[in-house]
Scaffold this active site. Structure first.
Site, short mmCIF file in Angstrom:
data_model
loop_
_atom_site.label_atom_id
_atom_site.label_comp_id
_atom_site.label_asym_id
_atom_site.label_seq_id
_atom_site.Cartn_x
_atom_site.Cartn_y
_atom_site.Cartn_z
CG ASN A 42 -0.25 0.15 2.52
OD1 ASN A 42 0.99 0.07 2.56
ND2 ASN A 42 -0.98 0.37 3.58
CE LYS A 78 -7.87 -0.45 12.63
NZ LYS A 78 -8.50 0.67 11.90
CG ASP A 133 -4.34 -1.53 4.16
OD1 ASP A 133 -4.04 -2.53 4.83
OD2 ASP A 133 -4.50 -0.40 4.65
CE1 TYR A 179 7.56 -3.91 13.21
CE2 TYR A 179 9.08 -4.44 15.00
CZ TYR A 179 8.76 -4.47 13.66
OH TYR A 179 9.61 -5.08 12.76
CB THR A 224 7.24 2.47 5.09
OG1 THR A 224 7.00 1.05 5.00
CG2 THR A 224 6.63 3.00 6.36
N GLY A 225 6.97 1.86 1.80
CA GLY A 225 7.71 1.45 0.61
C GLY A 225 7.44 2.42 -0.53
CE1 TYR A 276 -5.91 -17.91 11.21
CE2 TYR A 276 -6.50 -19.19 9.26
CZ TYR A 276 -6.74 -18.14 10.13
OH TYR A 276 -7.83 -17.32 9.93
CG ASN A 309 -7.46 -10.05 5.80
OD1 ASN A 309 -8.51 -10.65 6.04
ND2 ASN A 309 -7.35 -8.74 5.94
P1 NAD Z 1 9.77 -1.39 5.14
O1 NAD Z 1 9.00 -0.38 5.91
O2 NAD Z 1 10.80 -0.92 4.18
O3 NAD Z 1 8.77 -2.35 4.34
C1 NAD Z 1 7.48 -2.65 4.75
C2 NAD Z 1 6.58 -2.62 3.53
O4 NAD Z 1 5.25 -2.96 3.93
C3 NAD Z 1 6.50 -1.23 2.89
O5 NAD Z 1 6.67 -1.34 1.50
C4 NAD Z 1 5.10 -0.75 3.25
O6 NAD Z 1 4.58 0.17 2.33
C5 NAD Z 1 4.33 -2.05 3.30
N1 NAD Z 1 3.13 -2.00 4.13
C6 NAD Z 1 2.99 -1.48 5.37
N2 NAD Z 1 1.72 -1.62 5.79
C7 NAD Z 1 1.05 -2.26 4.79
C8 NAD Z 1 -0.29 -2.68 4.63
N3 NAD Z 1 -1.21 -2.49 5.59
N4 NAD Z 1 -0.64 -3.28 3.47
C9 NAD Z 1 0.27 -3.48 2.48
N5 NAD Z 1 1.55 -3.09 2.59
C10 NAD Z 1 1.94 -2.49 3.72
O7 NAD Z 1 10.41 -2.38 6.21
P2 NAD Z 1 11.41 -3.60 6.02
O8 NAD Z 1 12.63 -3.30 6.80
O9 NAD Z 1 11.53 -3.98 4.60
O10 NAD Z 1 10.63 -4.74 6.82
C11 NAD Z 1 9.91 -5.77 6.15
C12 NAD Z 1 9.38 -6.74 7.17
O11 NAD Z 1 10.45 -7.32 7.91
C13 NAD Z 1 8.44 -6.10 8.19
O12 NAD Z 1 7.40 -6.98 8.46
C14 NAD Z 1 9.32 -5.93 9.40
O13 NAD Z 1 8.56 -5.97 10.60
C15 NAD Z 1 10.25 -7.13 9.29
N6 NAD Z 1 11.52 -6.88 9.99
C16 NAD Z 1 12.47 -6.06 9.45
C17 NAD Z 1 13.65 -5.82 10.14
C18 NAD Z 1 14.74 -4.95 9.59
O14 NAD Z 1 15.74 -4.74 10.27
N7 NAD Z 1 14.66 -4.44 8.38
C19 NAD Z 1 13.84 -6.41 11.40
C20 NAD Z 1 12.83 -7.20 11.92
C21 NAD Z 1 11.68 -7.45 11.21
N1 UDP Z 2 -9.38 -14.18 3.27
C1 UDP Z 2 -8.73 -13.49 2.27
N2 UDP Z 2 -8.48 -14.15 1.10
C2 UDP Z 2 -8.86 -15.41 0.88
C3 UDP Z 2 -9.53 -16.11 1.92
C4 UDP Z 2 -9.76 -15.45 3.12
O1 UDP Z 2 -8.35 -12.34 2.42
O2 UDP Z 2 -8.60 -15.93 -0.21
C5 UDP Z 2 -9.63 -13.47 4.53
C6 UDP Z 2 -11.11 -13.47 4.88
O3 UDP Z 2 -11.61 -12.19 4.61
C7 UDP Z 2 -11.15 -13.78 6.35
C8 UDP Z 2 -9.73 -14.09 6.75
O4 UDP Z 2 -8.99 -14.20 5.56
O5 UDP Z 2 -11.55 -12.66 7.09
C9 UDP Z 2 -9.62 -15.37 7.53
O6 UDP Z 2 -10.09 -16.41 6.75
P1 UDP Z 2 -10.57 -17.79 7.41
O7 UDP Z 2 -11.05 -18.67 6.31
O8 UDP Z 2 -9.51 -18.31 8.27
O9 UDP Z 2 -11.72 -17.35 8.39
P2 UDP Z 2 -13.20 -16.89 8.17
O10 UDP Z 2 -13.42 -16.64 6.69
O11 UDP Z 2 -13.98 -18.02 8.68
O12 UDP Z 2 -13.31 -15.66 8.98
#
Ligand code: NAD
Ligand code: UDP
Ligand code: UDP
Length: 330
Positions: A38, A95, A62, A149, A41-42, A163, A103
């Site tokens: 989304n 979230k 997202d 976090y 941060t990327g 799961y 998801n």
């Molecule tokens: P980053 O911020 O560069 O990358 C994260 C990416 O996720 C970004 O491109 C951002 O736009 C995207 N993103 C954030 N929220 C989103 C959402 N809701 N939907 C879709 N995309 C979303 O960080 P990174 O360093 O590349 O980290 C990547 C992963 O590795 C993260 O999960 C982070 O927690 C984990 N991690 C990284 C480090 C590190 O040192 N770099 C250490 C521990 C864990």
């Molecule tokens: N989900 C998704 N893509 C898929 C299948 C599921 O994003 O192809 C999402 C769906 O919206 C749900 C969540 O994943 O909220 C968890 O799915 P699961 O089947 O485990 O649970 P349930 O559908 O019973 O809530």
């Protein structure tokens, strides 16, 4: 018909620092890559060089919303990773970790895909055990500024395990320790990007606290190698597995290394230590060595040199762009 070795692989957070390197590596291995991001941060810049590849697809999405695609494997990296970024909108951070995990797990369940979770050393919090082993349950403040976090990632690990236990999913959990390299966001506030940018611009290097706190830094290429090895382990290997470079050093040490490598005249200044800043961090990587046959191989000076080269190029490009703007407005 698709070749047996060629998989359709989803990388969430694929336009981020680690995600963009992962997409690049998976494409080079001949896979089809779907990058979902989304752009919180990327940036598109991180994956611009992949856009022309017929095996690469970019989707703005997202992960807190459901996603319906057909894939064979999922690397779930979506989540802001730097303290400045994840504390900017802490509710969204939780979230992303929790709803995003649900998801992506729901998706993995529906399409029978193997799924990898980018967890973090932050699950250990301000650790009482050193170096940190996977068996340690951690010392995390559940109500502080880092909790969105840390607890989000802890809950995601719980969801992954449940799961697996409840639905038999094929899962892999990596606990990633501090990783650095090209394509870190130049203003994400993380220590390596901050120090390098400050050193290159001749600004003071901001060491927080007395600079005696420690971290262990892994170069990005080594980390991506470990991700792919972990994803391809036999079914019974699920983790969590620590991934990182055990070479530990203080923030003052890294400030001095960066000043030397850049030839900078920047001075070191001391600023207050942020709340709940972990004191020591070093991964015990015995499990990774055993189950992945992996150890990081890039020495700190080598990795920092490549990172400095990258940030130099970014700085020069930014300066050239602002010069063009000034010219256009004159
Ligand atoms: P980053 O911020 O560069 O990358 C994260 C990416 O996720 C970004 O491109 C951002 O736009 C995207 N993103 C954030 N929220 C989103 C959402 N809701 N939907 C879709 N995309 C979303 O960080 P990174 O360093 O590349 O980290 C990547 C992963 O590795 C993260 O999960 C982070 O927690 C984990 N991690 C990284 C480090 C590190 O040192 N770099 C250490 C521990 C864990
Ligand atoms: N989900 C998704 N893509 C898929 C299948 C599921 O994003 O192809 C999402 C769906 O919206 C749900 C969540 O994943 O909220 C968890 O799915 P699961 O089947 O485990 O649970 P349930 O559908 O019973 O809530
Ligand atoms: N840090 C610092 N100066 C900076 C940025 C960070 O001294 O300009 C310190 C920070 O207090 C922490 C360490 O460097 O002790 C690593 O910080 P970072 O944000 O990179 O990662 P994390 O704290 O999540 O390990």
């Amino acid at each position: 018909m698709r070749e047996a070795y060629r998989k359709r692989i989803l990388v969430t957070g694929g336009a981020g620092f680690l995600g963009s390197h992962l997409c690049e590596r998976l494409l080079a291995q001949g896979h089809d890559v779907l990058c979902v991001d989304n752009f919180y941060t990327g940036t598109k810049d991180n994956i611009a060089h992949l856009l022309d590849s017929p095996n690469f697809e970019l989707m703005r999405h997202d992960v807190t919303f459901p996603l319906y695609v057909e894939v064979d494997e999922i690397y779930n990296l979506a989540c802001p990773a730097s303290p400045i970024h994840y504390q900017h909108d802490p509710v969204q951070t939780t979230k992303t970790s929790v709803h995003g995990a649900i998801n992506m797990l729901g998706l993995a369940k529906r399409v029978h895909a193997r799924i990898f979770q980018a967890s973090t050393s932050e699950v250990y919090g301000d650790a009482h055990v050193h170096p940190q082993q996977e068996a340690y349950w951690g010392n995390v403040n559940p109500i502080g500024p880092r909790s969105c976090y840390d607890e989000g990632k802890r809950c995601a690990e719980t969801l992954f395990m449940d799961y697996r236990r409840q639905h038999g999913l094929s899962i892999k959990i990596a606990r990633i320790f501090n990783t650095y390299g090209p394509r870190m966001h130049p203003s994400d506030g993380r220590v390596v990007s901050n120090f390098v940018m400050q050193a290159l611009s001749g600004e003071p290097i901001t060491v927080y606290g007395e600079g005696t706190q420690t971290r262990s830094f892994c170069y990005v290429d080594d980390m991506i190698d470990a991700f792919i090895r972990l994803m391809n382990t036999p079914e019974e290997v699920i983790g969590p597995v620590n991934l990182g470079n055990p070479h530990e050093l203080s923030m003052l040490d890294i400030a001095r290394r960066i000043i030397e490598l850049t030839g900078s005249s920047s001075e070191i200044v001391f600023k207050p230590l942020p709340m709940d800043d972990p004191w020591h961090r070093q991964p015990d990587v015995s499990m990774a060595r055993e189950v992945l046959g992996w150890m990081p191989t890039t020495a700190l000076d080598e990795g920092l040199t490549r990172t400095v080269r990258h940030f130099r190029a970014v700085t020069e490009a930014m300066q050239a762009r602002s010069a063009q703007c000034r010219q256009a407005m004159a």
